[in-house]
Design an enzyme around this catalytic site. Structure first.
Site, short mmCIF file in Angstrom:
data_model
loop_
_atom_site.label_atom_id
_atom_site.label_comp_id
_atom_site.label_asym_id
_atom_site.label_seq_id
_atom_site.Cartn_x
_atom_site.Cartn_y
_atom_site.Cartn_z
N GLY B 7 1.57 9.13 5.61
CA GLY B 7 1.46 8.37 4.36
C GLY B 7 0.75 9.21 3.33
N GLY B 9 0.67 8.77 -0.13
CA GLY B 9 0.50 8.14 -1.44
C GLY B 9 -0.82 8.59 -2.06
CG ASP B 30 5.17 9.73 2.43
OD1 ASP B 30 4.05 9.22 2.17
OD2 ASP B 30 6.26 9.20 2.05
CG ASN B 96 -6.67 -2.25 2.08
OD1 ASN B 96 -7.82 -2.03 2.46
ND2 ASN B 96 -6.27 -2.02 0.84
N GLY B 124 -10.93 4.00 -3.67
CA GLY B 124 -9.84 4.00 -4.64
C GLY B 124 -9.49 5.40 -5.11
CE LYS B 190 -11.72 -1.25 1.79
NZ LYS B 190 -10.57 -1.97 1.27
CD GLU B 197 -12.73 -4.57 -4.74
OE1 GLU B 197 -12.99 -3.81 -3.78
OE2 GLU B 197 -11.57 -4.75 -5.17
CE1 TYR B 198 -10.01 -8.74 -4.16
CE2 TYR B 198 -9.15 -10.95 -4.34
CZ TYR B 198 -8.96 -9.62 -4.05
OH TYR B 198 -7.72 -9.20 -3.66
#
Lengths: 339, 339, 339, 339
Positions: B7, B9, B30, B96, B124, B190, B197-198
């Site tokens: 992966g 990304g 990937d 996640n 991030g 996590k 965080e929200y």
């Protein structure tokens, strides 16, 4: 009794009719002369063109019911009444005044010896038929003098079965009106009543919204790295007839209530409610209830959340939501999804 | 160490670079062959065209870091890895994933003797530079073997002053990574991190929204019988420069935080954030945090409310809001106000 | 500059020290003469025994910083200063006054030609070392005159990296102080700051509480007809070391913040926090923030919920909870479970 | 019809009596043999000692109503019934099963050709007299066959006035029972019903709590630097008789409801509710409603907040509250106030 009514809108006009049906005579005034003329055509109802005239048509101790929008308009009428009424007279403010304004209004009137009763009035457009629930504050002797008026306006004991354990003479509260305490107490109780109303309304609305979306598993749902996919589509394949559900809950369920009756009525007419945009107004009492909770230091999360739902429905968090999207863009490089 | 990365990304590619900068070698895969080719052009990075090839490029016990979208895609990769890896190998799921899926994934792998580490990865798009905060669960000996990788990826102790009272040897947590417990523990921690965080994001957004509206008393506000007028216009005449406020709070205030830094950055670029529509996505962890709170029976009203703000921003209460307007129409004859 | 400081508690005394360190001279007063004597023993600090004396020690235009409890005490000092200061002098209220009181205080002072600056001061007991974040409102020319004081008290630009996109001359905000607007603007911004603080604190606290209960599946849980059993005990078998989690989040994570640093410090000292009972006070700003949101008609559910958590922690819903139990008993015959 | 009833607790026994009153015959079973013997002494009621015996007492297609605690106990009964019933028979689960369990139960039964109806049953201890509101899901032909049973158990149309706009033949919903859709639909609707119930209960409880504290201005209130003083003591001097208020709201008000009737009853017996500690249980449906809202991605802040109030009433935020106090101590040096 013979009493005055100021303000002949939906509420005021129906109060006059209920009072006349109950054997009282009304002297009626509104700044809209057509409203006066129309109502004065009904029996035992006399129209007048000014508050001076209204005072002249009544004899002391006069009783005048004020039913006009809360805030500056009510204050204006109170000030004018202070000029035309006499010591010993009684003013009933049946509108949605903030209870803190009652304290100012009582002072204006008591300087002239006039007594104020603040009267929270619940019942809406159905009150003429069902009667109005009345929560009254102010001068106790004035309340006692005006009680026959309240007894007529209220629904009366037959509107509901007696509460188990109550026996003997029917109390005020069982007749649908209650003297709650000194000036402001009536509107304070009415304010909290409306706060509860917001919470109950939101409870029903949230529940029906969940039922409305119970078929979400049958729609095409696609998640990606930034969007939560539907967790368990197999559990959300119900096409619920929300109008029928509201109807079935009216009988025998724990949540049976007048608000549910009204909801069933609205959904019966229009199952998708497409004539509404969903911009929900609020008229002050919900806000004041929350402020009271905060001043008292007691939690009222349900009532407050219900109020905020209304603000949200009017898009008043728009800037805040942009801040959230901007933060997500900053830390995660997440672009907003199109709507 | 030499390890595999699946992966490539935003997150995966930067992890590879940070690992290579830290002295490791990476074998990268990937499904997008261009992403492989691009990264393989960088030093100490070998591109492969399949997971079989990836396995062949590593020697046992192999370590493979998976950094692909959570859900079905991660499960697919795990299943494929179960076929190409061997007993004793280690798979790190750095995405996640829902911690409950970790338990399923661990079973798939352990049937072949392969060990799973679930690794919540925060940081991030800034992680390559700042390092990533790592919360790790799973097989403890596997963690010990892979620890040099985590130590490289994490920010290291210098990223923040030591907490008063901590002395002596630097602990894992102080280096920015932590073994949290058995399978799922890393993603559980996590998940709660993202729930917090929200809540923090919503706190900042609500506060800035209040500041943004602090000039409401200078606008023409008109109430009527169904709309609350602004209570005290004289107290809401401030034209606050929200971007400057976010900046000033960055230094010395109690709410100083990385999220505030990012907010100040976003407002610096665009004080009115007009490029955002305010449709805020959510990516699963907030929902799972709330479900955990409910399963545990502990209240999490702030975190939940923050999640609901996002749903609201996407107009998902539309039907409920119509129900509210319909009720108001029924009992009070109130029409909706135009927008 | 030479300025006066009234109020030598934790905050006032440290402000004096920071000012003196920065090259200013202070004339200090407190009703507690021991506090005056102690501080006057430090360099460039002159103690006085009355506000008259304080005025005499300063030359015009005098600058006096007031750092006393908000409410009646601040108002008393303002009134007394109106009697001893002269036209052109400047009073800085650095306490936690309600911004609406600033408007009253400014009137009291401006009647004598004295100018008020309202100055929200964040930083707590750490401010002497870290500097204080200052949010200032009031007379603009007065602000310009007093600016060297604010520049000294504030943390200065080095307290945080520059926000990307900011270049050239360092702005006020980047130095950690900001002129926010006319009278009250400073305390308004500080009020919202504290509202955000409540929300961020509650976010962290709720998240850690969820982690603290993550082992609930290992306890014996028994449901019955009236109690929800734990839904999925197999998913709640984690024994999380909350203190280590708070520590690991300090580096590289999205929720890194000063409040998290402090939390990690508290948990480092006392992982179970057994020295606390969990009765959380609130000091006004959180309440005022909510009232501002409601007056403005904007939703602030997260900040409000955070405030209510504190009320709840002090058992202020006790009667309401009894009402709930009473209803359950009525409709379901449910007795309360023992605690 | 002749049908079986399994589970003779409060709900099951009263269902039997209502069914027998309505002309049906019941074969009754409970693991408590005394309960069986007691009920079997009533007319048209036959007691049995096992499910095998129960099956033998009925003829095909048999109808068996299961009224036992949700969860493992219900699953156990379903599994046992799968062994003793035959293809074409009908099982009605009238308990509070999670709708997701219905799907499992339906599979267990359908493997033997037996059909499940999931039937949410509202009405509590008052249902025998008032009738039960029934929300039914599952096999449609099975519903049609069992409909006479539901028609008897439900309150019937006379329990409430017809909704305006409904005319002609009385519908199912108007009789108080509703076929809602395939397996699980009945318990899904019942689940949301209970979610709404939580919200309405909390609305009333919060409002009464605000009234209960309306005299807070008459108490001695002292603020200090860390505690918000009562803002406007003069506005909180009302000694409200909460029991009378609950009574007056029962007639004519917008919030009239069965829950309010019950509240008035409880307060009539015990105005201070001192026999309750205020530890409010929750029985699963409220939690499931919130999980449904989150899975669907729709906001349900009022219902969720109501649920959290119950968790709070059981002190489940204790650790989180300590975290808050610890933070306050850290940044402000604030000690907790004694209780």
């Amino acid at each position: 009794m013979r009493l005055g009514m100021i303000g002949l809108g939906r509420m005021g006009a129906n109060l006059v009719r209920r009072l006349v049906d109950g054997g009282h005579e009304c002297v009626v005034y509104d700044h809209n002369t057509e409203a006066v003329a129309a109502l004065a055509a009904e029996p035992n109802t006399t129209g007048v063109a000014s508050l001076t005239e209204l005072a002249a048509e009544l004899s002391g101790p006069r009783v005048v019911w004020v039913m006009v929008p809360a805030g500056d308009i009510t204050t204006g009428v109170i000030e004018e009444l202070a000029g035309v009424l006499a010591a010993g007279d009684i003013v009933i403010d049946g509108g949605n005044s903030y209870y803190r304004d009652d304290i100012k209004h009582a002072k204006i009137l008591s300087d002239k010896g006039i007594r104020l009763l603040d009267c929270g009035t619940s019942g809406g457009v159905w009150g003429r038929e069902r009667g109005y629930c009345l929560m009254i504050g102010g001068d106790r002797p004035a309340f006692d003098q005006a009680e026959p008026i309240f007894a007529t306006v209220a629904p009366g004991v037959d509107a509901a079965p007696r509460t188990p354990g109550r026996a003997g003479e029917i109390s005020q509260a069982e007749n649908g009106y209650l003297y709650c305490g000194p000036t402001g107490a009536g509107h304070f109780v009415k304010m909290v009543h409306n706060g509860i109303e917001y919470g109950m309304m939101a409870s029903i609305a949230e529940g029906l919204n969940i039922l409305h979306h119970a078929d979400i598993g049958t729609h095409n749902q696609q998640g990606d790295a930034e969007t939560a996919p539907l967790a368990n589509p197999e559990f959300y394949r119900y096409d619920i007839d929300v109008a029928q559900v509201a109807e079935v809950w009216r009988r025998g369920s724990v949540i049976g209530s007048w608000l549910l009756d009204l909801t069933a009525g609205a959904l019966q007419k229009s199952p998708d409610l497409e004539e509404f945009a969903g911009r929900v107004s609020d008229s002050g009492e919900g806000r004041w209830t929350v402020i009271a909770a905060i001043d008292e230091g007691v939690p009222a999360p349900v009532l407050t959340t219900a109020l905020y739902s209304r603000f949200d429905s009017r898009q008043l968090f728009a800037f805040g939501a942009k801040v959230l999207s901007a933060m997500r863009k900053q830390f995660g490089g997440h672009d907003e999804k199109p709507g």
